[in-house]
Design an enzyme around this catalytic site. Structure first.
Site, PDB file in Angstrom:
ATOM      1  N   ARG A 111     -33.788 -27.353  22.927  1.00 55.46           N
ATOM      2  CA  ARG A 111     -33.719 -26.350  23.622  1.00 55.46           C
ATOM      3  C   ARG A 111     -35.216 -26.377  24.335  1.00 55.46           C
ATOM      4  O   ARG A 111     -36.279 -26.540  23.888  1.00 55.46           O
ATOM      5  CB  ARG A 111     -33.496 -24.957  22.983  1.00 55.46           C
ATOM      6  CG  ARG A 111     -33.500 -23.636  24.101  1.00 55.46           C
ATOM      7  CD  ARG A 111     -32.903 -22.532  23.346  1.00 55.46           C
ATOM      8  NE  ARG A 111     -33.043 -21.283  24.215  1.00 55.46           N
ATOM      9  CZ  ARG A 111     -33.725 -20.488  24.279  1.00 55.46           C
ATOM     10  NH1 ARG A 111     -34.836 -20.522  23.455  1.00 55.46           N
ATOM     11  NH2 ARG A 111     -33.842 -19.494  25.164  1.00 55.46           N
ATOM     12  N   LYS A 175     -35.830 -23.844   9.818  1.00 59.11           N
ATOM     13  CA  LYS A 175     -34.796 -24.390  10.724  1.00 59.11           C
ATOM     14  C   LYS A 175     -33.826 -25.323   9.850  1.00 59.11           C
ATOM     15  O   LYS A 175     -34.490 -26.500   9.538  1.00 59.11           O
ATOM     16  CB  LYS A 175     -35.357 -24.774  11.761  1.00 59.11           C
ATOM     17  CG  LYS A 175     -34.344 -25.350  12.966  1.00 59.11           C
ATOM     18  CD  LYS A 175     -34.867 -25.664  14.442  1.00 59.11           C
ATOM     19  CE  LYS A 175     -34.037 -26.027  15.364  1.00 59.11           C
ATOM     20  NZ  LYS A 175     -34.534 -26.337  16.623  1.00 59.11           N
ATOM     21  N   ARG A 309     -38.987 -15.052  18.342  1.00 59.24           N
ATOM     22  CA  ARG A 309     -39.764 -15.212  17.007  1.00 59.24           C
ATOM     23  C   ARG A 309     -39.847 -13.907  16.170  1.00 59.24           C
ATOM     24  O   ARG A 309     -39.954 -12.799  16.804  1.00 59.24           O
ATOM     25  CB  ARG A 309     -41.290 -15.597  17.548  1.00 59.24           C
ATOM     26  CG  ARG A 309     -41.181 -16.973  18.323  1.00 59.24           C
ATOM     27  CD  ARG A 309     -40.995 -17.991  17.672  1.00 59.24           C
ATOM     28  NE  ARG A 309     -41.323 -19.162  18.250  1.00 59.24           N
ATOM     29  CZ  ARG A 309     -40.414 -19.859  18.910  1.00 59.24           C
ATOM     30  NH1 ARG A 309     -39.085 -19.315  19.151  1.00 59.24           N
ATOM     31  NH2 ARG A 309     -40.751 -21.151  19.596  1.00 59.24           N
TER      32      ARG A 309
END
Length: 313
Positions: A111, A175, A309
């Site tokens: 992204r 992630k 975040r």
């Protein structure tokens, strides 16, 4: 020109003699090329005057995947610049649900143009061509894809993966997978989409160049088979995309998102181009937009506008 990595992608032994002849180079120049690949985390054995690529996990079986999805075209390109790019440049020859899979991307993107690192056979990487009515909003589509991936992982034996709005799957706050959806024009009232996904499986920790905290699926499913994973993901994804076309983001989906949202009711920062907004994350609305409680006010954000975040993370 064919690259050394493309030649080695069959994971069979190749002699120094044949490789130096093919590339018209000396042994020293060939070794330099091999070392460049090794620095990228690609395992290459050079014993007995032969060169053999050692995949991080067993190679994918496009034949098995094609057998499960006979109505869709399964394109297997072991080494590619970008699976998304291949579909985008061949859109006129594709049908809804056609898929490109690879062992290694040389120019994968995440992204906002971020680089997505891709060690050889250490991830599950694919892109799928999809279509929706051109008049229909695709807000929330990436959430649908993320939920489908999580469901597939649950089917294979673990419910520990969590969702991060709007494009990531996390494992223990790191992630595990990313999603990149790109539009490819409108034709006959249908909007063409390319859905790109990368899932970390067995990325080597001391050689990777990923610039954020990340996780491997092998941490929770140590015997995971990448071919079976992709089959399961494709089954869940096709079903989820079909439901999204019909019903969009339903109240049931919103509830499921809250249950699996890594940051639900946590303090987070919404990062805009020139502003950071802090508040309590409160899940998603009927459009798939993020809901944020800032004091006594409620705000919503579109995934294309901002980054999320965890406060302090």
């Amino acid at each position: 020109m064919t690259s050394l990595l493309e030649i080695l992608a069959d994971c069979q032994p190749h002699s120094f003699e044949n490789l130096t002849a093919l590339f018209a180079c000396s042994d020293e120049e060939l070794l330099a090329r091999i070392q460049t690949l090794q620095k990228q985390g690609i395992l290459i054995d050079t014993a007995f005057s032969e060169v053999r690529l050692i995949p991080q996990t067993p190679l994918l079986s496009a034949v098995k995947i094609q057998q499960v999805f006979p109505r869709h075209k399964i394109m297997y390109v072991p080494v590619i610049d970008s699976t998304n790019r291949l579909l985008l440049t061949n859109m006129s020859r594709l049908n809804k649900g056609d898929i490109c899979i690879t062992e290694h991307q040389t120019a994968g993107r995440g992204r906002r143009g971020r680089q997505w690192q891709s060690p050889f056979a250490a991830q599950a990487i694919f892109s799928m061509m999809w279509q929706v009515d051109a008049g229909k909003s695709v807000d929330g589509l990436s959430l649908t894809v993320g939920m489908a991936i999580r469901r597939a992982i649950c089917k294979l034996g673990s419910d520990q993966a969590k969702l991060k709005w709007p494009n990531d799957i996390l494992l223990h706050g790191r992630k595990l997978a990313g999603i990149l959806i790109e539009t490819a024009g409108t034709e006959n009232g249908r909007l063409n989409l390319v859905i790109g996904v990368g899932i970390n499986i067995a990325v080597v920790r001391d050689t990777n160049q990923i610039d954020q905290a990340w996780a491997n699926l092998q941490e929770i499913l140590p015997k995971i088979d990448r071919t079976l994973l992709l089959i399961t993901v494709f089954e869940e994804l096709i079903q989820a995309l079909t439901e999204f076309e019909r019903h969009g983001i339903t109240p049931e989906f919103q509830q499921q998102w809250r249950q699996n949202d890594a940051f639900f009711q946590h303090e987070v920062n919404i990062i805009k181009e020139k502003q950071v907004i802090s508040g309590i994350e409160q899940g998603i609305d009927e459009r798939g937009h993020l809901r944020l409680q800032v004091g006594n006010e409620w705000m919503t954000f579109n995934g294309g506008e901002v980054s999320l975040r965890k406060n302090g993370g």
